[in-house]
Design a protein around this motif. Structure first.
Motif, PDB file in Angstrom:
ATOM      1  N   CYS A  98     -26.677   2.879   9.849  1.00 57.77           N
ATOM      2  CA  CYS A  98     -25.276   3.318   9.885  1.00 57.77           C
ATOM      3  C   CYS A  98     -24.551   2.656  11.053  1.00 57.77           C
ATOM      4  CB  CYS A  98     -25.187   4.844  10.007  1.00 57.77           C
ATOM      5  SG  CYS A  98     -25.630   5.710   8.492  1.00 57.77           S
ATOM      6  N   ALA A 102     -21.330   0.207  10.645  1.00 56.87           N
ATOM      7  CA  ALA A 102     -20.075   0.469  11.363  1.00 56.87           C
ATOM      8  C   ALA A 102     -19.660  -0.777  12.159  1.00 56.87           C
ATOM      9  CB  ALA A 102     -20.239   1.675  12.283  1.00 56.87           C
ATOM     10  N   ASN A 105     -18.287  -3.191   9.726  1.00 59.05           N
ATOM     11  CA  ASN A 105     -16.941  -2.732   9.336  1.00 59.05           C
ATOM     12  C   ASN A 105     -15.895  -3.200  10.332  1.00 59.05           C
ATOM     13  OD1 ASN A 105     -17.818  -1.376   7.075  1.00 59.05           O
ATOM     14  ND2 ASN A 105     -17.554   0.683   7.914  1.00 59.05           N
ATOM     15  N   ARG A 110     -17.311  -5.144   4.908  1.00 57.64           N
ATOM     16  CA  ARG A 110     -17.636  -3.823   4.384  1.00 57.64           C
ATOM     17  C   ARG A 110     -18.783  -3.916   3.384  1.00 57.64           C
ATOM     18  NH1 ARG A 110     -15.323   1.228   4.452  1.00 57.64           N
ATOM     19  NH2 ARG A 110     -15.984   2.473   2.659  1.00 57.64           N
ATOM     20  N   SER A 112     -22.232  -1.860   1.623  1.00 59.77           N
ATOM     21  CA  SER A 112     -22.967  -0.608   1.486  1.00 59.77           C
ATOM     22  C   SER A 112     -24.373  -0.821   2.051  1.00 59.77           C
ATOM     23  CB  SER A 112     -23.036  -0.187   0.015  1.00 59.77           C
ATOM     24  OG  SER A 112     -24.016  -0.924  -0.663  1.00 59.77           O
ATOM     25  N   LEU A 135     -23.107  10.214   9.418  1.00 59.05           N
ATOM     26  CA  LEU A 135     -21.838   9.631   8.969  1.00 59.05           C
ATOM     27  C   LEU A 135     -20.737   9.909   9.978  1.00 59.05           C
ATOM     28  CD1 LEU A 135     -21.785  10.671   5.211  1.00 59.05           C
ATOM     29  CD2 LEU A 135     -22.343   8.423   6.150  1.00 59.05           C
ATOM     30  N   HIS A 138     -20.773   7.836  13.131  1.00 60.12           N
ATOM     31  CA  HIS A 138     -20.408   6.432  13.006  1.00 60.12           C
ATOM     32  C   HIS A 138     -19.120   6.235  12.212  1.00 60.12           C
ATOM     33  CE1 HIS A 138     -24.048   5.142  14.963  1.00 60.12           C
ATOM     34  NE2 HIS A 138     -24.709   6.010  14.237  1.00 60.12           N
ATOM     35  N   LEU A 140     -18.387   6.729   9.167  1.00 59.64           N
ATOM     36  CA  LEU A 140     -18.621   6.030   7.901  1.00 59.64           C
ATOM     37  C   LEU A 140     -18.313   6.968   6.738  1.00 59.64           C
ATOM     38  CD1 LEU A 140     -22.078   4.186   8.079  1.00 59.64           C
ATOM     39  CD2 LEU A 140     -19.803   3.169   8.271  1.00 59.64           C
ATOM     40  N   GLN A 144     -20.466   4.617   1.437  1.00 63.06           N
ATOM     41  CA  GLN A 144     -21.022   3.360   1.945  1.00 63.06           C
ATOM     42  C   GLN A 144     -22.546   3.435   2.122  1.00 63.06           C
ATOM     43  OE1 GLN A 144     -18.499   1.886   5.216  1.00 63.06           O
ATOM     44  NE2 GLN A 144     -19.718  -0.007   5.247  1.00 63.06           N
TER      45      GLN A 144
END
Ligand code: C2E
Ligand code: CA
Ligand code: CA
Ligand code: CA
Length: 278
Positions: A98, A102, A105, A110, A112, A135, A138, A140, A144
C-alpha cells in the motif's frame, strides 16, 4: 495442534526440508527478518493483453537474507503458516504494498496492487478491520487493492471464507480467485463468493499454444469468466505464441516472464519507461 489441523483442512503439507537449494533457516530467523524489514514485496506487472498497458501489479514476498541471498516464498510462506507468523507477514507485505502504491500515485502512476492471502487469514476476525486501517494510513481507495485467494483454499473452508471475503468485498476491495483450474471446484461453489477477478493457473497458460487440450480448457475458462463479468487474468505467460492466443481468446490481463519478472518497487518506474518506449 490447532494450526496443524487447520493446515490439513486446507490440504497443506509440512514445509519442505533444507537441501542444496533450500537453505536451512528457522522460524526464529524468519521472525527476526520480519522485524528487521528483510521480508519485502517484489512486484510483477499485470498487463492489458490488447494494448500492452500495465494495469496493476501482484506483490510477491521475498526474504532478502543478508548471507543467503533471496529466499523464495515457497520456502518461508509454509513456515510462516505453520509457525503462527502468517498474519504478521501478510500485514507487513500488504502495508509495504500500500505504501508503494501510494508513492506511485503521487507520481501519477495509478496501479492496482494484488496481495496474496493465506487461507489461515480467512479465519481471523480482526483481518478485515486491519486491512481497512491500512487504506486509511495510505489514503488509498479500496478499489486499488485486490486480495488473491487460491481456489483450493476457498472451497476447503467455504463457510469461514464466505464471511470474511464478503466483508472485504463490502469494503470495496477487489477479490481474485488464484490458481483457477487446480482446485476441482465448481463455479456454483465459487459464485457464492463475490469475486471480481479470475486468474487462470499457469499450468493451463504456459505452452497452451501448442497443446490442444490446454487450449480448450483455457478458452472455456476465459469464456465463462468473461460472461460472469469477472476480470480475466492469465498467469505464467512465457512465449509470444501464448500471448497471441490470450488475445484471440479475449483474456483481459496477462502476467508472466514474457513481460517481466517480479521486481523491487523502486525499479518499476524505470522498467515502465523502457517498456513503453517501443
Ligand atoms: P502465486 O500467487 O501463484 O504467484 C505466481 C508465481 O509464479 C510467483 O512465484 C511468480 O514469480 C511466478 N511466475 C510469474 N510469472 C511466471 C512465468 O511466466 N513462468 C513461471 N514459471 N513462473 C512465473 P513466487 O514469487 O515464487 O511465489 C510463489 C507462491 O508463493 C505464490 O504463487 C503464492 O502462492 C506464494 N506467495 C508469494 N508471496 C506471498 C505472500 O505475500 N503471501 C502469501 N500468503 N503467499 C505468497
Ligand atoms: Ca497469486
Ligand atoms: Ca497463481
Ligand atoms: Ca500458486
Amino acid at each position: 495442534a490447532q494450526l496443524a489441523a487447520a493446515l490439513q483442512r486446507f490440504g497443506r503439507s509440512a514445509p519442505p526440508r533444507a537441501s542444496a537449494d533450500r537453505p536451512a533457516v528457522t522460524l526464529a530467523d524468519l521472525k527476526a527478518a520480519l522485524d528487521a524489514g528483510q521480508v519485502k514485496p517484489y512486484f510483477q506487472p499485470k498487463v492489458d493483453v490488447r494494448t500492452g498497458v500495465v494495469k496493476g501489479v501482484e506483490a510477491l514476498a521475498r526474504w532478502l537474507h543478508p548471507q543467503l541471498g533471496t529466499i523464495a516464498p515457497d520456502l518461508f510462506i509454509p513456515m510462516a503458516e505453520q509457525g503462527g507468523l502468517i498474519h504478521e507477514l501478510t500485514l507487513s507485505i500488504a502495508e509495504q504494498s500500500c505504501a508503494q502504491a501510494a508513492r506511485w500515485n503521487r507520481h501519477g502512476l495509478r496501479l492496482s496492487v494484488a496481495v496474496n492471502l493465506s487461507p489461515l487469514l480467512l479465519d481471523a476476525d480482526t483481518f478485515v478491520g486491519e486491512a481497512s486501517t491500512l487504506l486509511e494510513h495510505h489514503a488509498l481507495a479500496a478499489e486499488q487493492v485486490v486480495w488473491e485467494i487460491t481456489e483450493s483454499s476457498v472451497v476447503a473452508n467455504l463457510g469461514a471464507a464466505l464471511g470474511t471475503l464478503a466483508r472485504l468485498r463490502l469494503k470495496g476491495f477487489g477479490l481474485s480467485i488464484d490458481d483457477y483450474g487446480t482446485g476441482f471446484s465448481s463455479m456454483q461453489q465459487l459464485a457464492r463468493i463475490p469475486f471480481t477477478e479470475l486468474k487462470i493457473d499457469r499450468s493451463f497458460v504456459s505452452g497452451a499454444s501448442d497443446r490442444h487440450h490446454l487450449r480448450v480448457i483455457l478458452q472455456s475458462a476465459l469464456d465463462m469468466a468473461n460472461r460472469l463479468n469477472l476480470v480475466t487474468v492469465a498467469e505464467g505467460v512465457e512465449t509470444i505464441e501464448d500471448w497471441r492466443l490470450l488475445q484471440d481468446f479475449g483474456c483481459a490481463l496477462g502476467q508472466g516472464y514474457l513481460i517481466a519478472r517480479p521486481m523491487p518497487g523502486d525499479d518499476l518506474p524505470t522498467w515502465l519507461r523502457q517498456h513503453t518506449q517501443h
